[in-house]
Every structure is written in C-alpha cells, then in structure tokens.
Design a protein around this motif. Structure first.
Motif, short mmCIF file in Angstrom:
data_model
loop_
_atom_site.label_atom_id
_atom_site.label_comp_id
_atom_site.label_asym_id
_atom_site.label_seq_id
_atom_site.Cartn_x
_atom_site.Cartn_y
_atom_site.Cartn_z
N ARG A 70 -54.05 58.55 -36.24
CA ARG A 70 -53.83 58.54 -34.79
C ARG A 70 -52.48 57.92 -34.45
O ARG A 70 -51.76 58.40 -33.56
CB ARG A 70 -54.96 57.77 -34.09
N GLU A 71 -52.09 56.87 -35.18
CA GLU A 71 -50.78 56.27 -34.97
C GLU A 71 -49.67 57.27 -35.26
O GLU A 71 -48.66 57.35 -34.53
CB GLU A 71 -50.63 55.04 -35.88
N ILE A 72 -49.85 58.06 -36.31
CA ILE A 72 -48.86 59.09 -36.65
C ILE A 72 -48.81 60.17 -35.58
O ILE A 72 -47.72 60.60 -35.17
CB ILE A 72 -49.20 59.70 -38.03
N PHE A 77 -46.00 62.78 -30.94
CA PHE A 77 -45.97 63.11 -29.51
C PHE A 77 -44.80 62.43 -28.80
O PHE A 77 -44.15 63.02 -27.94
CB PHE A 77 -47.28 62.68 -28.84
N SER A 78 -44.53 61.18 -29.17
CA SER A 78 -43.48 60.42 -28.48
C SER A 78 -42.08 60.95 -28.79
O SER A 78 -41.13 60.61 -28.09
CB SER A 78 -43.56 58.94 -28.87
N ASN A 79 -41.95 61.78 -29.80
CA ASN A 79 -40.63 62.29 -30.17
C ASN A 79 -40.45 63.78 -29.85
O ASN A 79 -39.54 64.43 -30.37
CB ASN A 79 -40.38 62.06 -31.67
N MET A 80 -41.29 64.29 -28.97
CA MET A 80 -41.13 65.67 -28.52
C MET A 80 -40.03 65.76 -27.46
O MET A 80 -39.88 64.88 -26.64
CB MET A 80 -42.45 66.18 -27.92
N PHE A 121 -40.41 70.50 -30.83
CA PHE A 121 -40.08 69.87 -32.11
C PHE A 121 -38.89 70.56 -32.79
O PHE A 121 -38.59 70.28 -33.95
CB PHE A 121 -41.28 69.90 -33.05
N SER A 122 -38.22 71.47 -32.06
CA SER A 122 -36.97 72.10 -32.52
C SER A 122 -37.12 72.94 -33.78
O SER A 122 -36.22 73.00 -34.63
CB SER A 122 -35.89 71.03 -32.76
N LEU A 201 -49.07 67.12 -37.64
CA LEU A 201 -48.26 68.01 -36.82
C LEU A 201 -48.92 69.39 -36.80
O LEU A 201 -49.01 70.03 -35.75
CB LEU A 201 -46.83 68.11 -37.34
N ILE A 202 -49.41 69.84 -37.95
CA ILE A 202 -50.17 71.10 -37.98
C ILE A 202 -51.43 70.96 -37.12
O ILE A 202 -51.82 71.89 -36.41
CB ILE A 202 -50.54 71.47 -39.43
N GLY A 203 -52.04 69.78 -37.14
CA GLY A 203 -53.21 69.52 -36.30
C GLY A 203 -52.88 69.64 -34.82
O GLY A 203 -53.69 70.15 -34.04
N LEU A 204 -51.70 69.17 -34.42
CA LEU A 204 -51.28 69.31 -33.03
C LEU A 204 -51.11 70.78 -32.66
O LEU A 204 -51.44 71.19 -31.54
CB LEU A 204 -49.96 68.56 -32.79
N PHE A 205 -50.59 71.58 -33.60
CA PHE A 205 -50.47 73.02 -33.34
C PHE A 205 -51.84 73.62 -33.07
O PHE A 205 -52.02 74.41 -32.13
CB PHE A 205 -49.86 73.73 -34.56
N ILE A 206 -52.82 73.25 -33.89
CA ILE A 206 -54.17 73.79 -33.76
C ILE A 206 -54.80 73.36 -32.43
O ILE A 206 -55.38 74.18 -31.70
CB ILE A 206 -55.06 73.33 -34.93
#
Length: 363
Positions: A70-72, A77-80, A121-122, A201-206
């Motif tokens: 969760r910290e990761i 998210f904070s660097n989008m 995320f460029s 990051l893949i999890g965020l995509f999903i």
C-alpha cells in the motif's frame, strides 16, 4: 435481508453474508478479516511473471505485506503527472462516432481510464498501445477461478507486460532512490521491493480498467435518466450518488483469520465472509430514502463501494475525478445525449455490475 438477516449464515454455501452498513464496516475494518488467497500453491499454473504480479498486489495482500504494498501504491499515485482528459477523450469519440451514434462502453469506458493512467506515468505510445490492448486479458488475473483459456492468455502476455513496466520504472528518476529507501526501512532486498513496484503499477492499471469503466457506464445511465448534467458540480455529485445507488462493485470477500464476534454471531476462524456492499449502500439506517436516487443527499460520499479501512481502494478520488471530467466533456460538447437501448445487458459476473455496451446518440 437487511431487515431480517443483516448477518446470515448460508449453510448451503458455507459462507457468512453481511448486508447491513454497520456490520459491513465492522468486517472491512477488522484486522482479523483477511483477503482470501487467490491461486493457493499456484494451483492455476501461472507463469513466474503472472505469479509475481498476483502475490504482490495490494488488493490481495494482508498484514505487513499489505502495508508495504500500500505504501508503494501511494508513492506511485503521488508521482503521477496531471493530464488533460480532453486530449484523450476527444479522439476516442471522434474515431467511433458514426451517424451521431457510439457504443459508450467499448469506445470510451474500456479505453479512457487506462490511457489516462499510462499518460500520467509517461509511457511511450507503443507501450501504451500494448498495455491498453491487453488490459482486459491481464485483469482476469484477479478472478479466484480462471478458465484454462484465461490462464493461457494471461501467461502469454505477462512476461512482456512485466518487462515493459519494469524497464519504464527503471528509467524514472525517483525509482532508484525509492527502492533503496523502502528496502532499508522494510528489511527487504532491492529485488523484492522492485517486484512490488512493478506489480502494483500493473495493479493500478487493472483497478483503473475495472472500476473506471464501471463508474463511467453506470454514471452515464443515471445522469441521463435523472437529467443531472447542467454543470460539473452536479455531475460529480451524481457520480458519487451512482457509486451508492448503482455501484460497479457489489460485494467483496474476506476470510476470518481468528474468531470474530459480529452482533450476536460468532464467525469462527477459517469461515468465509461475503460482504454485500451494494446492500449496505441501500441501508435505510444509514441513507435516508435509500431506494431513491438523490445526488443532494448529504452523506452519499459514505458509500462502501470502494471499501473502507486498510483495504479502501486508493483509486477512489482518482476514479471520481476522471468520471467527472469525462462526463462533463460529453455533456458540454454534445448538447443532446440520449441512450438508444431500453434493456441494458450486463456482464455475467458475481461481484460486479458492468454493462456490456451502451449505445448512445450524441449530437
């Protein structure tokens, strides 16, 4: 069930089902209510790259592993970067709008959220095209039960997908420093932390694909039905009410890691629990006139669609923002938007309510 059996033992299926708002909250916040293991002992025979993703996802982890993941995810998210949604949605609509008609689900909802995330995320255009094209396949990794065909498809793309994300993250300036800091603070190797970065990051995509298309689809239907599209604020309030009234996700599961007392019930260690979020969102004890769509109800934001507590979805505010900007663009640029279907068909899913397609007229 809310009235008579807010906590119910389903003896046929050997599972507790929780319906009321207060009891759903208690389960979601209980540290002994764990996320059930998906693919125990790799019985589904995922390859090593798919397996890396699955076992490191924030959504599917418990205890200290969940805290680290969760910290990761928060750091990611904070660097989008901030992205202008208009530059992405406009080409999508123009490309598929034929004779003022378009399938909102397949032309916009399944594409826009993931494209926004990739741009944030460029990622390069080539990598973005591959990921957005394959996201429907990799999202099946979340299913507790997968068909042989789904497993085969996941395994076929997982290595290339994993390496794309890993190479991209490695090129980012904050990445190496973050790896070192998190490795030291959590006594994990750099490789272990790197795997968690890539997997989440893949999890965020999903998450973006699943939740994003559901919110955009269901919100459009409710906003058109109730004519709540006069300004952006009204649209945002309607989206939040849709999350309560017609949510894309209807339930989630837990397993008791220890005995849990809930009301007058004893949920024993090892018992399965079905948390019926959609029922909690219609609980009259929490929401006045809960069966009526009311975007002005003052506590709509307290719906449980994104969960609550440690496993609350990190994409909650991001998803609402995307939906608000997208639907405001639609109604601002097309003054006459109507649904062309009387009977919307939904995907055959146990836990989600996602339209297969929504044909609209946009003039």
């Amino acid at each position: 069930m809310l009235d008579k059996n807010p906590i119910y033992w389903d003896d046929d299926n050997k599972i507790w089902t929780i319906y009321s708002y207060v009891y759903c909250v208690q389960i979601l916040k209980n540290p002994h209510a764990f996320i059930p293991t998906v693919n125990k002992n790799n019985e589904q025979k995922l390859n090593k790259y798919a397996l890396k993703v699955l076992v490191n996802l924030t959504r599917l982890s418990n205890g200290i592993e969940h805290e680290i993941s969760r910290e990761i995810a928060k750091l990611l998210f904070s660097n989008m970067k901030s992205i202008t949604i208009e530059t992405i949605i406009s080409p999508l609509i123009e490309k598929d709008l034929v004779e003022n008609k378009i399938d909102w689900v397949n032309s916009v909802c399944k594409k826009l959220p993931i494209l926004i995330l990739l741009k944030s995320f460029s990622f390069s255009n080539n990598d973005s095209d591959f990921i957005s094209d394959k996201i429907a396949i990799i999202s099946k990794i979340m299913l507790p039960n997968k068909t042989e065909e789904q497993i085969k498809s996941i395994n076929e793309i997982s290595e290339y997908l994993y390496l794309i994300v890993e190479n991209h993250l490695s090129s980012q300036s904050l990445y190496e420093d973050s790896l070192i800091k998190m490795s030291k603070s959590n006594t994990l190797s750099l490789d272990e932390i790197k795997t968690k970065f890539v997997s989440n990051l893949i999890g965020l995509f999903i998450q973006c694909y699943d939740a994003g298309r559901g919110i955009l689809s269901n919100s459009l239907l409710q906003i058109i039905k109730h004519k709540t599209f006069t300004d952006k604020t009204e649209i945002e309030k309607s989206i939040i009410e849709t999350l309560r009234f017609d949510p894309p996700i209807h339930n989630t599961r837990r397993i008791a890691n220890d005995d849990i007392i809930l009301g007058n019930a004893l949920i024993k260690k090892g018992d399965s629990v079905l948390v019926v979020l959609a029922a909690a969102n219609r609980d009259l004890e929490k929401f006045e006139n809960a069966s009526i769509f009311n975007s002005n109800r003052i506590n709509n934001i307290e719906n449980l669609t994104f969960g609550i507590g440690g496993h609350q979805c990190l994409a909650k505010h991001f998803s609402v923002q995307i939906a608000t900007e997208t639907l405001w663009y639609l109604f601002e640029n097309y003054k006459n938007v109507t649904v062309l279907e009387n009977n919307i068909q939904y995907e055959s899913l146990i836990n989600a309510r996602l339209p297969n397609e929504i044909w609209i007229s946009a003039k």
